[in-house]
Scaffold this active site. Sequence first.
Site, PDB file in Angstrom:
ATOM      1  N   HIS A  99      -1.066   0.967  -4.069  1.00 49.15           N
ATOM      2  CA  HIS A  99      -1.196  -0.502  -3.952  1.00 49.15           C
ATOM      3  C   HIS A  99      -2.592  -0.758  -4.521  1.00 49.15           C
ATOM      4  CE1 HIS A  99      -3.380   0.236  -0.034  1.00 49.15           C
ATOM      5  NE2 HIS A  99      -3.653  -0.995  -0.252  1.00 49.15           N
TER       6      HIS A  99
ATOM      7  N   CYS B 100       3.994   3.364   7.895  1.00 43.05           N
ATOM      8  CA  CYS B 100       3.330   2.387   6.736  1.00 43.05           C
ATOM      9  C   CYS B 100       3.940   1.116   6.625  1.00 43.05           C
ATOM     10  CB  CYS B 100       3.536   3.260   5.578  1.00 43.05           C
ATOM     11  SG  CYS B 100       3.286   2.442   3.891  1.00 43.05           S
TER      12      CYS B 100
END
Lengths: 348, 319
Positions: free
Chosen positions: B142, B32
């Site tokens: 996000h 990630c």
Amino acid sequence: MKVLDNEVSKFFENPLQDAGFSLKKIDSKNAVVVKLRRSDEKPFEILRCNRISCWSFSERSLKHVFMENDTLVGFAGFEEVRIEEDAEQVAVFAKPLVEAFIVIVRGPDKLNMLKAFYEVLWNECNFPTKIPKSLLMEDSFDETLDRRSAFLLLSSNEEDEVKRYLKKGVRVAVKLESWGELQRFYNVGVRCFLLNDFKDEYRERYADCFFILQKANVASALARVDGLIVNVKEFSLEEIVLASLVNRLLPLYVSVERFDSKLLDVLGFGAFGWRRCTNSIFTRIERERERIYEISYVSESNVPGRVWIDVSKDSPEWFFEQSETRLRKQTVEREDGRYFHFYREGVS
Amino acid sequence: MLELRYNPLTDEWIIVSAETQKRPVQPSQQSCPICVGGVELPEEYDLVSFENRFPALKRNPPQVSSESDIFMKERSFGICEVVVYTSKHDVALPGMPLRQIEKLVEMWVDRTVELFSHEFVEYVFIFENRGKEVGASLSHPHGQIYAFPFLPKRILAKVEAFSKWHAQRGSCPVCDVVAEEVKIKKRVVFETGSFVSLVPFYARFPFEVHVYPKRHVTSLPELTSQERAELAKHLKIITLKYDGLYGQEFPYMMMFFQAPMKRLDAELFHLHVEFNPPKRDKDKIKWMASVETGTWAFINPMVPEQAAEMLRKVEVNEL
């Protein structure tokens, strides 16, 4: 009030037909726009009103709007603006630039008519919005703080200083004594200039420049330059509030004398010798009661605030809000030029 | 290639950005890029907003020149930011502590103020795509912010609708809707002192929810501290209800509509948040197909009052 030798009421009744102008009604604003094109004629009378019953700004360069009872007449896009006053009447003479507008608005009060006037100029006449900047003198300029957000103002006889600051990456504004100096300073990298007069052909040649005029009427300066230096030290608080409505279309650059910079900042004036802190696009002005204006804004710490202006008093009343969640921001520029903004709890 | 191209058939600007094609798709937690130690964020952090490595708009875009006066181009000025809600990879808005969402709201406020201060920015659009059904490329919690150099078409449609309503009735459509909805209650999903979340009368998606401030405010920075905290609570409650609806992670598009602050008619606009979830049932998707994409006309297979009732019935812990 007479516009182009016709009573203003006639403009709202049957559409006036005249070879010299075109007319558009804006029903949503209770307004009429009269559009005139450049002619080779001398300046001619565009407005005549009764001196006693008519209101306008006391500063000469701001006399581009006149109000009587429920009617406002404002104009933009004219040059050679001349205002003649006698004991009874005020008459305005001017000459259209390429395209000139006279806007007639009807409304309940000064504030709402002025708001409608500037909205019509922006929306119907395509006058663009402008963002005010700070012009700081050398003694108050902080290179680390102001480098990206303000201009350092120097005079044209300080060429070595100009070059020295430009080399450091500081944004420099130069006060020119003559047009001849413009090309010289442009060549060394200056992009902001203070001038005494302005020629339209320079806008095309120096498209990336920021021009601020020192002596002009708003009607001539709108949409041509990026700011206008005005003297507001004799203004009442109400005049300051009303004059601030110009700022979205043409920042009025003022120095801090009688007024505190916070009020001028919140109202979106261009800073001449002081530092702008808030983003005035979030500022709203409402007429709360007969003699009271409420100004709501977003402070430099991102919390909403309010100012009450009672026109019968000489000082504004400030109301603040305390933020419960304060974040500390740290901005980092990565090697590839991207900005990263880190936020953590805590007061910055 | 990074440029704006003008479409004279619809009077709109299209962003052409070959960069965005390079974005990663659903990497694992090990790879990630926005976890602590990831390629974008090697350092410890709490919340962060940063300029996208693969942006559609840039603060210093390449120079362009139009092919002709028919095929017009402009430079792609703007800023595209990735907004990382937390350093924890395996939570989402509904699972985040309320305090973290309050901080997120504060960060959105600051980003709004800062991005609007750029001369080339005309509109600041905050959004989140959750779930692969709506194209999310990372599972780490996000959102994103696009600071546009122009007013996108749907924003302009909203601005014009607010202006028309005001000219005809002298009021704000959201203020009028809120006043009516809190009276009749049947479409309200969750209500607090300063906000109401509801399935709108005019919902386009089956479980669409709008979050409206009751007071007329145009943008996030105008919200008081109390209102910001309440907004955070609404975001948590609504996303919790979504996840509870079918007992699964519920994909959605969450979009903040703030006023285009540089316009002189900005004060007519009323801040609001739209959740547009694509699901119409546990395992059925309401696709944006020909009618919706081609005409902007929506066929909603769910009666809004029924959707509101279903969401109201999903029990979540009051926080």
